[in-house]
Design an enzyme around this catalytic site. Structure first.
Site, PDB file in Angstrom:
ATOM      1  N   SER A  52       0.836  -1.201   0.000  1.00 26.70           N
ATOM      2  CA  SER A  52       0.000   0.000   0.000  1.00 26.70           C
ATOM      3  C   SER A  52       0.873   1.253   0.000  1.00 26.70           C
ATOM      4  CB  SER A  52      -0.955  -0.054   1.194  1.00 26.70           C
ATOM      5  OG  SER A  52      -2.042   0.808   1.032  1.00 26.70           O
ATOM      6  N   ASP A 165      -5.598  -4.138  -2.121  1.00 24.58           N
ATOM      7  CA  ASP A 165      -4.567  -3.720  -1.172  1.00 24.58           C
ATOM      8  C   ASP A 165      -3.805  -4.909  -0.574  1.00 24.58           C
ATOM      9  OD1 ASP A 165      -3.187  -2.662   1.120  1.00 24.58           O
ATOM     10  OD2 ASP A 165      -4.564  -0.969   1.109  1.00 24.58           O
TER      11      ASP A 165
END
Length: 270
Positions: A52, A165
Protein backbone atom coordinates in the site's frame (compact mmCIF):
# COMPACT_ATOMS: atom_id res chain seq x y z
CA UNK A 1 4.63 -13.04 -9.84
CA UNK A 2 4.25 -15.57 -7.06
CA UNK A 3 1.80 -16.37 -4.32
CA UNK A 4 4.80 -17.20 -2.15
CA UNK A 5 7.59 -14.87 -1.16
CA UNK A 6 9.71 -14.72 -4.35
CA UNK A 7 13.34 -13.83 -4.88
CA UNK A 8 13.76 -10.17 -5.63
CA UNK A 9 14.29 -9.01 -9.18
CA UNK A 10 18.05 -8.39 -8.89
CA UNK A 11 20.25 -11.47 -8.66
CA UNK A 12 23.05 -10.00 -6.53
CA UNK A 13 22.60 -10.29 -2.73
CA UNK A 14 21.82 -7.02 -0.95
CA UNK A 15 24.72 -5.14 0.61
CA UNK A 16 22.66 -3.09 3.06
CA UNK A 17 19.52 -3.13 5.15
CA UNK A 18 16.43 -4.86 3.85
CA UNK A 19 13.36 -2.70 4.50
CA UNK A 20 9.76 -3.88 4.83
CA UNK A 21 7.41 -0.87 4.67
CA UNK A 22 3.82 -1.17 5.86
CA UNK A 23 0.66 0.48 4.64
CA UNK A 24 -1.18 3.07 6.69
CA UNK A 25 -2.69 5.71 4.41
CA UNK A 26 -1.32 9.19 5.02
CA UNK A 27 0.74 7.82 7.90
CA UNK A 28 2.83 6.16 5.21
CA UNK A 29 4.37 9.58 4.56
CA UNK A 30 6.48 8.78 7.63
CA UNK A 31 8.28 6.21 5.45
CA UNK A 32 9.74 9.09 3.46
CA UNK A 33 11.15 10.55 6.67
CA UNK A 34 12.63 7.17 7.58
CA UNK A 35 14.31 6.88 4.18
CA UNK A 36 15.61 10.46 4.36
CA UNK A 37 17.16 9.74 7.75
CA UNK A 38 18.80 6.55 6.50
CA UNK A 39 20.32 8.52 3.63
CA UNK A 40 21.55 11.22 5.99
CA UNK A 41 23.07 8.62 8.32
CA UNK A 42 24.84 6.99 5.38
CA UNK A 43 23.18 3.63 6.04
CA UNK A 44 22.86 1.62 2.84
CA UNK A 45 19.62 0.03 1.71
CA UNK A 46 19.97 -3.29 -0.07
CA UNK A 47 16.38 -4.34 -0.82
CA UNK A 48 12.82 -3.20 -0.19
CA UNK A 49 9.35 -4.69 0.09
CA UNK A 50 6.17 -2.69 0.53
CA UNK A 51 2.42 -2.81 0.88
CA UNK A 52 0.00 0.00 0.00
CA UNK A 53 1.51 3.37 1.00
CA UNK A 54 4.71 1.53 1.90
CA UNK A 55 4.75 0.20 -1.63
CA UNK A 56 4.46 3.70 -3.03
CA UNK A 57 7.28 5.05 -0.85
CA UNK A 58 9.57 2.11 -1.61
CA UNK A 59 8.90 2.28 -5.35
CA UNK A 60 9.75 5.96 -5.66
CA UNK A 61 12.86 5.45 -3.54
CA UNK A 62 13.98 2.44 -5.57
CA UNK A 63 13.38 4.45 -8.74
CA UNK A 64 15.92 7.02 -7.57
CA UNK A 65 13.70 9.76 -6.12
CA UNK A 66 15.00 11.53 -3.03
CA UNK A 67 12.50 11.23 -0.15
CA UNK A 68 12.06 14.97 0.20
CA UNK A 69 11.43 15.22 -3.53
CA UNK A 70 8.60 12.70 -3.17
CA UNK A 71 7.22 14.74 -0.27
CA UNK A 72 7.15 17.85 -2.46
CA UNK A 73 5.41 15.93 -5.25
CA UNK A 74 2.78 14.74 -2.79
CA UNK A 75 2.23 18.20 -1.36
CA UNK A 76 1.74 19.57 -4.85
CA UNK A 77 -0.94 17.00 -5.63
CA UNK A 78 -4.67 17.38 -5.00
CA UNK A 79 -5.54 14.07 -3.35
CA UNK A 80 -9.34 14.43 -3.80
CA UNK A 81 -8.91 14.98 -7.54
CA UNK A 82 -6.99 11.74 -7.86
CA UNK A 83 -9.94 9.58 -6.87
CA UNK A 84 -12.81 9.74 -9.31
CA UNK A 85 -16.08 8.23 -8.02
CA UNK A 86 -17.35 5.42 -10.21
CA UNK A 87 -20.10 4.02 -7.94
CA UNK A 88 -19.81 0.58 -9.47
CA UNK A 89 -20.58 -2.70 -7.80
CA UNK A 90 -16.90 -3.42 -7.15
CA UNK A 91 -15.93 -0.18 -5.44
CA UNK A 92 -16.69 3.51 -5.11
CA UNK A 93 -13.51 5.02 -6.53
CA UNK A 94 -11.37 4.46 -9.57
CA UNK A 95 -7.57 4.66 -9.67
CA UNK A 96 -7.24 5.88 -13.27
CA UNK A 97 -6.03 9.35 -12.27
CA UNK A 98 -3.57 7.86 -9.79
CA UNK A 99 -2.23 5.59 -12.51
CA UNK A 100 -1.75 8.54 -14.86
CA UNK A 101 0.11 10.49 -12.18
CA UNK A 102 2.39 7.56 -11.39
CA UNK A 103 3.08 7.01 -15.08
CA UNK A 104 4.01 10.67 -15.49
CA UNK A 105 6.58 10.57 -12.69
CA UNK A 106 7.83 6.99 -12.83
CA UNK A 107 7.33 6.24 -16.51
CA UNK A 108 4.53 4.14 -17.92
CA UNK A 109 6.90 1.33 -18.89
CA UNK A 110 8.93 1.15 -15.67
CA UNK A 111 10.12 -2.41 -14.96
CA UNK A 112 11.25 -3.89 -11.65
CA UNK A 113 14.54 -4.68 -13.35
CA UNK A 114 15.08 -0.94 -13.98
CA UNK A 115 15.08 -0.04 -10.28
CA UNK A 116 18.19 0.78 -8.30
CA UNK A 117 17.41 -1.81 -5.63
CA UNK A 118 15.47 -5.06 -5.58
CA UNK A 119 11.81 -4.36 -4.77
CA UNK A 120 8.86 -6.60 -4.01
CA UNK A 121 5.28 -5.34 -3.93
CA UNK A 122 2.49 -7.33 -2.31
CA UNK A 123 -1.16 -7.31 -3.38
CA UNK A 124 -4.13 -9.45 -2.36
CA UNK A 125 -5.98 -11.73 -4.77
CA UNK A 126 -9.56 -10.95 -3.84
CA UNK A 127 -10.98 -14.18 -5.24
CA UNK A 128 -8.26 -16.63 -4.21
CA UNK A 129 -7.87 -15.00 -0.79
CA UNK A 130 -4.07 -15.01 -0.89
CA UNK A 131 -1.14 -12.65 -1.05
CA UNK A 132 0.55 -12.21 -4.40
CA UNK A 133 4.12 -10.92 -4.65
CA UNK A 134 5.54 -9.04 -7.62
CA UNK A 135 9.24 -8.44 -8.23
CA UNK A 136 9.58 -8.78 -12.00
CA UNK A 137 8.08 -7.15 -15.06
CA UNK A 138 5.95 -3.97 -15.11
CA UNK A 139 5.82 -1.99 -11.87
CA UNK A 140 2.70 0.16 -12.23
CA UNK A 141 -0.07 -2.48 -12.25
CA UNK A 142 1.16 -4.20 -9.05
CA UNK A 143 1.76 -0.79 -7.45
CA UNK A 144 -1.83 0.29 -8.11
CA UNK A 145 -3.15 -3.06 -6.96
CA UNK A 146 -1.18 -2.90 -3.73
CA UNK A 147 -2.87 0.43 -2.92
CA UNK A 148 -6.46 -0.44 -3.90
CA UNK A 149 -8.26 -0.41 -0.53
CA UNK A 150 -11.14 -2.92 -0.74
CA UNK A 151 -14.68 -1.52 -1.03
CA UNK A 152 -13.35 2.02 -1.48
CA UNK A 153 -11.49 1.26 -4.71
CA UNK A 154 -12.20 -1.01 -7.62
CA UNK A 155 -9.95 -4.08 -7.83
CA UNK A 156 -7.14 -3.99 -10.37
CA UNK A 157 -7.49 -6.63 -13.08
CA UNK A 158 -3.99 -7.97 -13.79
CA UNK A 159 -2.60 -11.28 -14.99
CA UNK A 160 -5.98 -12.95 -14.67
CA UNK A 161 -6.42 -11.87 -11.05
CA UNK A 162 -8.59 -9.30 -9.29
CA UNK A 163 -6.16 -7.58 -6.96
CA UNK A 164 -6.62 -5.24 -4.00
CA UNK A 165 -4.57 -3.72 -1.17
CA UNK A 166 -1.65 -5.94 -0.17
CA UNK A 167 -1.98 -4.91 3.46
CA UNK A 168 -5.26 -6.77 3.75
CA UNK A 169 -3.37 -10.04 4.31
CA UNK A 170 0.21 -8.84 4.73
CA UNK A 171 0.80 -5.31 5.97
CA UNK A 172 4.48 -5.86 6.80
CA UNK A 173 5.91 -7.94 3.93
CA UNK A 174 9.06 -9.36 5.47
CA UNK A 175 8.82 -12.72 3.66
CA UNK A 176 10.51 -11.64 0.39
CA UNK A 177 13.45 -10.27 2.41
CA UNK A 178 14.16 -12.98 4.97
CA UNK A 179 15.99 -15.29 2.56
CA UNK A 180 18.36 -12.56 1.34
CA UNK A 181 20.65 -12.80 4.35
CA UNK A 182 20.68 -9.09 5.19
CA UNK A 183 19.19 -7.58 8.37
CA UNK A 184 15.47 -6.95 7.95
CA UNK A 185 14.15 -3.67 9.32
CA UNK A 186 10.38 -3.46 9.57
CA UNK A 187 8.84 0.01 9.36
CA UNK A 188 5.30 -0.13 10.70
CA UNK A 189 3.35 3.14 10.41
CA UNK A 190 -0.05 1.83 11.48
CA UNK A 191 -0.05 1.80 15.32
CA UNK A 192 -3.51 1.84 16.91
CA UNK A 193 -4.49 4.69 19.21
CA UNK A 194 -6.21 2.68 21.93
CA UNK A 195 -7.37 5.86 23.66
CA UNK A 196 -8.81 7.51 20.55
CA UNK A 197 -12.51 8.32 20.33
CA UNK A 198 -14.67 6.94 17.50
CA UNK A 199 -17.49 9.51 17.23
CA UNK A 200 -18.70 8.89 13.68
CA UNK A 201 -19.35 6.21 11.07
CA UNK A 202 -16.33 7.43 9.13
CA UNK A 203 -14.13 6.87 12.16
CA UNK A 204 -15.66 3.43 12.62
CA UNK A 205 -14.69 2.53 9.05
CA UNK A 206 -11.17 3.91 9.54
CA UNK A 207 -10.68 2.00 12.80
CA UNK A 208 -12.08 -1.20 11.29
CA UNK A 209 -9.60 -1.07 8.41
CA UNK A 210 -6.76 -0.23 10.77
CA UNK A 211 -7.51 -3.17 13.05
CA UNK A 212 -7.83 -5.49 10.07
CA UNK A 213 -4.44 -4.42 8.75
CA UNK A 214 -2.77 -4.59 12.16
CA UNK A 215 -4.01 -8.11 12.85
CA UNK A 216 -1.59 -9.71 10.40
CA UNK A 217 1.63 -7.98 11.45
CA UNK A 218 2.34 -9.33 14.95
CA UNK A 219 4.20 -12.46 13.83
CA UNK A 220 6.00 -10.50 11.12
CA UNK A 221 7.25 -7.90 13.57
CA UNK A 222 8.92 -10.71 15.50
CA UNK A 223 10.88 -11.71 12.40
CA UNK A 224 12.52 -8.29 12.03
CA UNK A 225 16.03 -7.65 13.26
CA UNK A 226 14.75 -4.19 14.19
CA UNK A 227 11.26 -2.68 14.17
CA UNK A 228 10.70 1.03 13.59
CA UNK A 229 7.22 2.02 14.76
CA UNK A 230 7.00 5.71 15.72
CA UNK A 231 4.37 5.88 18.49
CA UNK A 232 3.38 9.44 17.56
CA UNK A 233 1.76 8.12 14.39
CA UNK A 234 -1.13 6.74 16.42
CA UNK A 235 -2.43 10.31 16.77
CA UNK A 236 -2.90 10.72 13.01
CA UNK A 237 -5.69 9.51 10.77
CA UNK A 238 -5.22 7.64 7.49
CA UNK A 239 -6.50 10.65 5.50
CA UNK A 240 -4.38 13.32 7.21
CA UNK A 241 -2.52 14.15 4.00
CA UNK A 242 -2.54 17.86 4.87
CA UNK A 243 -0.21 17.04 7.75
CA UNK A 244 2.44 15.63 5.44
CA UNK A 245 5.26 17.75 6.92
CA UNK A 246 4.46 16.51 10.43
CA UNK A 247 4.27 12.88 9.35
CA UNK A 248 7.54 13.12 7.44
CA UNK A 249 9.23 14.70 10.46
CA UNK A 250 8.00 11.95 12.79
CA UNK A 251 9.57 9.23 10.66
CA UNK A 252 12.75 11.26 10.23
CA UNK A 253 13.27 12.07 13.93
CA UNK A 254 12.43 8.56 15.08
CA UNK A 255 14.93 7.00 12.70
CA UNK A 256 17.71 9.38 13.67
CA UNK A 257 17.08 8.39 17.29
CA UNK A 258 17.59 4.73 16.29
CA UNK A 259 20.92 5.41 14.57
CA UNK A 260 23.01 3.32 16.96
CA UNK A 261 20.72 0.30 16.68
CA UNK A 262 20.64 0.59 12.89
CA UNK A 263 24.41 0.86 12.61
CA UNK A 264 24.73 -2.14 14.90
CA UNK A 265 22.84 -4.27 12.39
CA UNK A 266 25.52 -3.62 9.80
CA UNK A 267 28.48 -4.09 12.12
CA UNK A 268 30.77 -7.07 11.36
CA UNK A 269 29.54 -10.14 13.18
CA UNK A 270 26.12 -8.61 13.93
Amino acid sequence: MSTHAPPTSHSAPPTGLSLALSGGGARGIAHLGVLAALDELGLPVGALAGASSGGLASTFYAAGFAPREVLRLLQGTSIPRLTRPVFGRNGLLGLEAVGQLLARHLGADLQFEDLRWPLTLVATDLEAGESVYFSQGPVLPPLLASSAVPILYRPIEYQGRRLVDGGLLNNLPVEPLLALGAPVVGVHCNPINREGRIPSLRRVVERTLQIALSANVASRKAQCALLLEPPELRLYRPLDFRKADELFAIGYRYTLAQAAALRGLLAPGA
